[in-house]
Design a protein around this motif. Structure first.
Motif, mmCIF file in Angstrom:
data_model
loop_
_atom_site.group_PDB
_atom_site.id
_atom_site.type_symbol
_atom_site.label_atom_id
_atom_site.label_comp_id
_atom_site.label_asym_id
_atom_site.label_seq_id
_atom_site.Cartn_x
_atom_site.Cartn_y
_atom_site.Cartn_z
ATOM 1 N N TYR A 190 33.034 46.168 42.300
ATOM 2 C CA TYR A 190 34.393 45.726 42.013
ATOM 3 C C TYR A 190 35.283 46.933 41.739
ATOM 4 O O TYR A 190 34.825 47.999 41.316
ATOM 5 C CB TYR A 190 34.394 44.783 40.801
ATOM 6 C CG TYR A 190 33.685 43.476 41.070
ATOM 7 C CD1 TYR A 190 34.339 42.429 41.697
ATOM 8 C CD2 TYR A 190 32.354 43.305 40.699
ATOM 9 C CE1 TYR A 190 33.696 41.236 41.949
ATOM 10 C CE2 TYR A 190 31.701 42.116 40.954
ATOM 11 C CZ TYR A 190 32.375 41.077 41.578
ATOM 12 O OH TYR A 190 31.730 39.898 41.836
ATOM 13 N N GLU A 191 36.584 46.756 41.954
ATOM 14 C CA GLU A 191 37.544 47.842 41.737
ATOM 15 C C GLU A 191 37.902 47.901 40.255
ATOM 16 O O GLU A 191 39.014 47.550 39.851
ATOM 17 C CB GLU A 191 38.794 47.596 42.588
ATOM 18 C CG GLU A 191 38.493 47.465 44.080
ATOM 19 C CD GLU A 191 39.680 46.906 44.852
ATOM 20 O OE1 GLU A 191 40.195 45.837 44.444
ATOM 21 O OE2 GLU A 191 40.082 47.523 45.830
ATOM 22 N N TYR A 192 36.972 48.394 39.470
ATOM 23 C CA TYR A 192 37.191 48.384 38.023
ATOM 24 C C TYR A 192 38.373 49.263 37.624
ATOM 25 O O TYR A 192 39.007 49.062 36.587
ATOM 26 C CB TYR A 192 35.927 48.853 37.298
ATOM 27 C CG TYR A 192 34.781 47.877 37.422
ATOM 28 C CD1 TYR A 192 34.785 46.675 36.728
ATOM 29 C CD2 TYR A 192 33.697 48.153 38.250
ATOM 30 C CE1 TYR A 192 33.740 45.782 36.856
ATOM 31 C CE2 TYR A 192 32.650 47.271 38.376
ATOM 32 C CZ TYR A 192 32.669 46.084 37.680
ATOM 33 O OH TYR A 192 31.640 45.195 37.806
ATOM 34 N N GLY A 193 38.712 50.266 38.453
ATOM 35 C CA GLY A 193 39.824 51.142 38.129
ATOM 36 C C GLY A 193 41.151 50.416 38.057
ATOM 37 O O GLY A 193 42.082 50.876 37.376
ATOM 38 N N ARG A 194 41.258 49.267 38.750
ATOM 39 C CA ARG A 194 42.515 48.505 38.714
ATOM 40 C C ARG A 194 42.821 47.991 37.317
ATOM 41 O O ARG A 194 43.980 47.734 36.988
ATOM 42 C CB ARG A 194 42.434 47.333 39.691
ATOM 43 C CG ARG A 194 42.557 47.748 41.154
ATOM 44 C CD ARG A 194 42.308 46.553 42.063
ATOM 45 N NE ARG A 194 43.204 45.457 41.776
ATOM 46 C CZ ARG A 194 44.428 45.328 42.284
ATOM 47 N NH1 ARG A 194 44.882 46.249 43.117
ATOM 48 N NH2 ARG A 194 45.189 44.293 41.974
ATOM 49 N N LEU A 195 41.819 47.816 36.496
ATOM 50 C CA LEU A 195 42.060 47.348 35.131
ATOM 51 C C LEU A 195 42.831 48.405 34.332
ATOM 52 O O LEU A 195 43.509 48.091 33.354
ATOM 53 C CB LEU A 195 40.730 47.041 34.435
ATOM 54 C CG LEU A 195 39.923 45.872 35.012
ATOM 55 C CD1 LEU A 195 38.593 45.753 34.279
ATOM 56 C CD2 LEU A 195 40.694 44.573 34.924
ATOM 57 N N ILE A 196 42.717 49.680 34.743
ATOM 58 C CA ILE A 196 43.374 50.779 34.022
ATOM 59 C C ILE A 196 44.636 51.230 34.759
ATOM 60 O O ILE A 196 45.673 51.474 34.144
ATOM 61 C CB ILE A 196 42.391 51.960 33.874
ATOM 62 C CG1 ILE A 196 41.145 51.497 33.103
ATOM 63 C CG2 ILE A 196 43.053 53.139 33.179
ATOM 64 C CD1 ILE A 196 40.055 52.533 33.051
ATOM 65 N N ASP A 197 44.548 51.308 36.105
ATOM 66 C CA ASP A 197 45.648 51.888 36.863
ATOM 67 C C ASP A 197 46.736 50.884 37.226
ATOM 68 O O ASP A 197 47.815 51.285 37.676
ATOM 69 C CB ASP A 197 45.090 52.507 38.158
ATOM 70 C CG ASP A 197 44.055 53.577 37.859
ATOM 71 O OD1 ASP A 197 44.117 54.151 36.759
ATOM 72 O OD2 ASP A 197 43.179 53.830 38.710
ATOM 73 N N SER A 198 46.474 49.611 37.113
ATOM 74 C CA SER A 198 47.448 48.612 37.546
ATOM 75 C C SER A 198 48.738 48.720 36.731
ATOM 76 O O SER A 198 48.694 48.882 35.501
ATOM 77 C CB SER A 198 46.846 47.205 37.384
ATOM 78 O OG SER A 198 47.803 46.229 37.747
ATOM 79 N N PRO A 252 45.461 41.912 36.011
ATOM 80 C CA PRO A 252 45.004 42.209 37.386
ATOM 81 C C PRO A 252 43.615 41.631 37.637
ATOM 82 O O PRO A 252 42.775 41.572 36.738
ATOM 83 C CB PRO A 252 44.996 43.738 37.420
ATOM 84 C CG PRO A 252 44.866 44.155 35.995
ATOM 85 C CD PRO A 252 45.603 43.127 35.204
ATOM 86 N N SER A 253 43.403 41.211 38.863
ATOM 87 C CA SER A 253 42.099 40.656 39.247
ATOM 88 C C SER A 253 41.267 41.738 39.929
ATOM 89 O O SER A 253 41.798 42.719 40.461
ATOM 90 C CB SER A 253 42.289 39.473 40.196
ATOM 91 O OG SER A 253 42.952 39.904 41.367
ATOM 92 N N LEU A 254 39.985 41.562 39.899
ATOM 93 C CA LEU A 254 39.065 42.504 40.527
ATOM 94 C C LEU A 254 38.566 41.905 41.821
ATOM 95 O O LEU A 254 37.990 40.819 41.830
ATOM 96 C CB LEU A 254 37.888 42.804 39.598
ATOM 97 C CG LEU A 254 38.223 43.474 38.271
ATOM 98 C CD1 LEU A 254 36.959 43.729 37.480
ATOM 99 C CD2 LEU A 254 38.961 44.772 38.496
ATOM 100 N N ARG A 255 38.753 42.622 42.907
ATOM 101 C CA ARG A 255 38.291 42.147 44.211
ATOM 102 C C ARG A 255 36.983 42.844 44.566
ATOM 103 O O ARG A 255 36.832 44.047 44.329
ATOM 104 C CB ARG A 255 39.341 42.434 45.282
ATOM 105 C CG ARG A 255 40.666 41.743 45.032
ATOM 106 C CD ARG A 255 41.671 42.142 46.100
ATOM 107 N NE ARG A 255 41.245 41.744 47.431
ATOM 108 C CZ ARG A 255 41.836 42.161 48.553
ATOM 109 N NH1 ARG A 255 42.844 43.003 48.477
ATOM 110 N NH2 ARG A 255 41.415 41.746 49.725
ATOM 111 N N PRO A 256 36.049 42.104 45.132
ATOM 112 C CA PRO A 256 34.799 42.764 45.546
ATOM 113 C C PRO A 256 35.018 43.619 46.786
ATOM 114 O O PRO A 256 35.755 43.238 47.694
ATOM 115 C CB PRO A 256 33.873 41.576 45.833
ATOM 116 C CG PRO A 256 34.785 40.452 46.188
ATOM 117 C CD PRO A 256 36.045 40.650 45.393
ATOM 118 N N ARG A 257 34.356 44.759 46.802
ATOM 119 C CA ARG A 257 34.384 45.636 47.974
ATOM 120 C C ARG A 257 32.951 45.951 48.386
ATOM 121 O O ARG A 257 32.092 46.187 47.543
ATOM 122 C CB ARG A 257 35.134 46.936 47.672
ATOM 123 C CG ARG A 257 36.645 46.799 47.683
ATOM 124 C CD ARG A 257 37.327 48.153 47.559
ATOM 125 N NE ARG A 257 38.774 48.032 47.641
ATOM 126 C CZ ARG A 257 39.471 48.031 48.785
ATOM 127 N NH1 ARG A 257 38.821 48.187 49.930
ATOM 128 N NH2 ARG A 257 40.768 47.902 48.780
#
Length: 474
Positions: A105-113, A120-125
Motif C-alpha cells: 500500500y502507498e503508506y506515504g500518502r498518509l503523510i504526504d497527502s 486519504p485512502s490507501l490504494r494497493p500497488r
C-alpha cells in the motif's frame, strides 16, 4: 533393514484457531526479500476451500506427485527424461495469479497527502509491476469461509458428498489447515528436478534445494503435489521450507512451532526402514498407502531396532530423542495423527490430528453413543478424503479416541470418578489417557518439541548430501 532418521511434525487441528501466528515469523525470517514476496513457506488455509495456490489438491490440473502404472511408480507429469526433452515447456506450472499477485500500500500518502476534508485512502500497488491493482486472491483469501459459495465446488475433498448440502447455512462447517513442506520420504520434487538440485538430508530427512546446482527449470514446483516449492523470480532459483534446520541442529524447534499460540504443533524424530519406501509407495490401492506408510516406521523402544540402529551409526542422543518423541506416540502408538493426502504417494512427514466438531443433533438415547462421530458437524467422509485417501476407518478411530479422552477426563474432573468402559471401546487404558491428556492439553515446550542436537565430531554431513534421495532408485 536400512534405518534412517526423519524429523517430523504433528499438527493438532482440534486446537488450531486460525490466528496465522505461525506464518508471520516464517515470512519475516525466510522470505522477506525481493523475489519471494508471494512465497509463504507456512500458510494457514480455511477448509472447505481451494487453498493456496488455487486448487492445489486437484492433481488432474497440476499433475503433481506419483501414480501407479501397471504396478510401477512413476511421476504423474512424466520422468526426468520427458522433462529434459520438454525443458522449456511446463504446462503444469501454477501461474502467479493462482498463488496471488503480491501487493503493498502507498503508506506515504498518509503523510504526504495535502490537507483535505476526508482522510486519504490507501490504494494497493503490485509489488511486481508497481501499478495500481484490483485485489482478487491471496494466501488466506477464503479465511473464515469468505467466498466459499463461489469456490466451494472446487474443493476435491467433497468427493462422495453433495457439496451443495454442506454449503448451505446451518449445514456449513469450518476448520483451519496449516500447511508447510511435507519433507516426504519419497519426495516428487526431488525426482522431478532435471538438475538434481533438490536433495534429502541423510541425517534428518529435511528436503533442501542446492542453490548452486539449481537452474530454475521449475519442474520441482509442478512435481510437488502440495505446491510447497516456489520459484524466486529475482534469483532464478527454487526455494522451499527448510524446516528451520539451523535451529534444529541446535536442538531448537521450528519458528512456526515455537510461535504457535494454540500449542497445536509437536516436533520430534522418527525411525524408518528406507529399504521399504518403494514398497509402501507402490501400495496397490490409494487406501493402502497409509497403512503401508505406518508399517515402515520403526519402534525405537524395540531392543532389536535399537541394536541395529546403533550398529548403523545412529547417535545415542538421536535414539534417546526418538524414544521420547511426541510425534512417534501420536502417529504410530495411538494412531491419532494422519498424513495429508497419502494418495499422492510421496509418504509425507507432516501429520495431522483430525478435528472434533460440535454435534449437530442432541443425543436423547444413550444407545446412540456409537453414532457420535456421524453426528459431528464436519463429515467424516470429508476428513477421510483429506487425510486417508477416503478410508474412513482410521479417521473414525482417531475421532473416537479423542472423544473418549474428553469424556473420561470430564467424568474424572466433574463426577470425581473414573469410567474405564469409555476407554475399553477404543483400545485405551487409564495410563494411556493420562499420557494423551498431558501431551494434548498441558504439555510444556520441552515435551512437545524433542529434538537431538547435531552429533559432535561428525563433520562429513555436507559430503553425504544427496545420498538419501529416492527419486533415482524408483
Amino acid at each position: 533393514m536400512n534405518i534412517k532418521v526423519q524429523t517430523a511434525m504433528v499438527l493438532n487441528l482440534d486446537k488450531c484457531i486460525g490466528c496465522h501466528t505461525c506464518s508471520i515469523p516464517c515470512k519475516n525470517v525466510w522470505t522477506n526479500r525481493e523475489g519471494a514476496e508471494y512465497m509463504w513457506f507456512n500458510n494457514v488455509e480455511c477448509k472447505p476451500g481451494i487453498g493456496y495456490p488455487r486448487k492445489w489438491e486437484n492433481q488432474e490440473i497440476h499433475r503433481g506427485g506419483w501414480t501407479l502404472d501397471g504396478g510401477s511408480l512413476r511421476l504423474a507429469a512424466g520422468g526426468r527424461m520427458k522433462k529434459s526433452l520438454n525443458i522449456f515447456h511446463n504446462p503444469d506450472l501454477p501461474t502467479i495469479d493462482e498463488y496471488y499477485e503480491p501487493w503493498d500500500y502507498e503508506y506515504g500518502r498518509l503523510i504526504d497527502s495535502p490537507r483535505r476534508t476526508h482522510q486519504p485512502s490507501l490504494r494497493p500497488r503490485s509489488r511486481i509491476t508497481g501499478e495500481p491493482m484490483t485485489l482478487q486472491w491471496g494466501p488466506n483469501w477464503e479465511d473464515d469461509l469468505a467466498g466459499l459459495s463461489e469456490t466451494g465446488p472446487g474443493d476435491p475433498n467433497f468427493k462422495d458428498l453433495d457439496y451443495r448440502t454442506y454449503l448451505q447455512f446451518r449445514n456449513v462447517f469450518m476448520f483451519w489447515l496449516p500447511r508447510l513442506c511435507e519433507h516426504c520420504l519419497n519426495p516428487a520434487c526431488v525426482a522431478s528436478c532435471p538438475s538434481g538440485a533438490l536433495y534429502k538430508r541423510d541425517e534428518d530427512g529435511i528436503v533442501l534445494v542446492d542453490q548452486e546446482r539449481c537452474r530454475g527449470w521449475r519442474y520441482c514446483v509442478s512435481g510437488c503435489p502440495y505446491k510447497k516449492v516456489y520459484f524466486n523470480w529475482k534469483t532464478g532459483r527454487a526455494e522451499k521450507c527448510i524446516f528451520c534446520y539451523p535451529r534444529l541442529e541446535a536442538g531448537l524447534t521450528t519458528l512456526c512451532a515455537h510461535s504457535c499460540v494454540g500449542r497445536i504443533r509437536y516436533v520430534g524424530v522418527l525411525l524408518y526402514d528406507a529399504d521399504r519406501i518403494a514398497e509402501a509407495a507402490r501400495a496397490p490401492q490409494d487406501k493402502d498407502v497409509y497403512p503401508a506408510h505406518l508399517d515402515i516406521l520403526l519402534d525405537p523402544n524395540d531392543p532389536e531396532i535399537a541394536r541395529a540402529a546403533r550398529f548403523q551409526g545412529i547417535a545415542p542422543n538421536v535414539m534417546a530423542a526418538a524414544r521420547r518423541s511426541p510425534v512417534h506416540a501420536l502417529i504410530r502408538e495411538w494412531r491419532l495423527a494422519l498424513p495429508l493426502h497419502p494418495e499422492f504417494r510421496t509418504l509425507p512427514m507432516v501429520w495431522y490430528v483430525p478435528p472434533l466438531s460440535p454435534i449437530t443433533r442432541q443425543m436423547d438415547d444413550p444407545s446412540e453413543a456409537g453414532s457420535l462421530i456421524d453426528r459431528m458437524r464436519i463429515p467424516v467422509t470429508y476428513l477421510a478424503n483429506l487425510l486417508t485417501a477416503g478410508d474412513e476407518a482410521p479417521v473414525r478411530l482417531a475421532l473416537k479416541r479423542l472423544s473418549a479422552v474428553r469424556r473420561f477426563m470430564r467424568t474424572r474432573r466433574v463426577e470425581k470418578r473414573d469410567d474405564p468402559q469409555v476407554l475399553d471401546a477404543v483400545g485405551l487404558d487409564t495410563t494411556a489417557v493420562e499420557r494423551l491428556y498431558r501431551l494434548l492439553a498441558i504439555a510444556p515446550l520441552a515435551e512437545r518439541f524433542v529434538l537431538p542436537t547435531r552429533p559432535a565430531g561428525k563433520d562429513d554431513l555436507f559430503i553425504q548430501q544427496g545420498a538419501c534421495g529416492f527419486g533415482d532408485a524408483l
